[in-house]
Design a protein around this motif. Structure first.
Motif, mmCIF file in Angstrom:
data_model
loop_
_atom_site.group_PDB
_atom_site.id
_atom_site.type_symbol
_atom_site.label_atom_id
_atom_site.label_comp_id
_atom_site.label_asym_id
_atom_site.label_seq_id
_atom_site.Cartn_x
_atom_site.Cartn_y
_atom_site.Cartn_z
ATOM 1 N N TRP A 6 0.829 -1.208 0.000
ATOM 2 C CA TRP A 6 0.000 0.000 0.000
ATOM 3 C C TRP A 6 0.866 1.261 0.000
ATOM 4 N N MET A 9 2.406 1.685 -3.486
ATOM 5 C CA MET A 9 1.404 2.172 -4.440
ATOM 6 C C MET A 9 1.118 3.654 -4.214
ATOM 7 N N ARG A 10 1.029 4.065 -2.962
ATOM 8 C CA ARG A 10 0.773 5.466 -2.653
ATOM 9 C C ARG A 10 1.931 6.342 -3.140
ATOM 10 N N LEU A 12 3.959 5.688 -5.660
ATOM 11 C CA LEU A 12 3.895 5.745 -7.118
ATOM 12 C C LEU A 12 2.819 6.715 -7.598
ATOM 13 N N VAL A 13 1.668 6.691 -6.938
ATOM 14 C CA VAL A 13 0.570 7.592 -7.319
ATOM 15 C C VAL A 13 0.974 9.048 -7.068
ATOM 16 N N CYS A 14 1.625 9.314 -5.943
ATOM 17 C CA CYS A 14 2.067 10.684 -5.651
ATOM 18 C C CYS A 14 3.087 11.156 -6.672
ATOM 19 N N ARG A 15 3.985 10.265 -7.070
ATOM 20 C CA ARG A 15 4.981 10.637 -8.069
ATOM 21 C C ARG A 15 4.327 10.920 -9.413
ATOM 22 N N MET A 16 3.341 10.125 -9.798
ATOM 23 C CA MET A 16 2.636 10.355 -11.057
ATOM 24 C C MET A 16 1.894 11.687 -11.041
ATOM 25 N N ARG A 17 1.277 12.008 -9.916
ATOM 26 C CA ARG A 17 0.573 13.290 -9.809
ATOM 27 C C ARG A 17 1.532 14.458 -9.900
ATOM 28 N N ARG A 20 2.597 14.969 -13.495
ATOM 29 C CA ARG A 20 1.503 15.480 -14.308
ATOM 30 C C ARG A 20 1.294 16.973 -14.084
#
Length: 69
Positions: A6, A9-10, A12-17, A20
């Motif tokens: 978890w 995954m969090r 990775l999501v923060c890095r993608m945001r 972007r």
């Protein structure tokens, strides 16, 4: 193990945001660079085509063409 997955995954999501959010910044920086370059070119063109500078440049070219070798 669930918490580790978890957290990964969090992250990775923060890095993608984050990537972007900065995507449009590069384009605007290029645009500002182009605007600055065009403004500098216009000022340089006006200076070079002015009467006194044009006469000086013509004198330099004429002197270079008349030089003996």
């Amino acid at each position: 193990m669930y918490k580790a997955v978890w957290a990964r995954m969090r992250a990775l999501v923060c890095r993608m945001r984050a990537t972007r959010r900065d995507a449009g910044m590069v384009t605007s920086e290029y645009a500002m660079g182009i605007v600055a370059a065009v403004a500098f070119a216009v000022v340089l063109y006006k200076v070079v085509t002015s009467g006194q500078v044009s006469a000086e440049l013509q004198a330099i070219v004429k002197q270079a063409l008349d030089a003996r070798m």
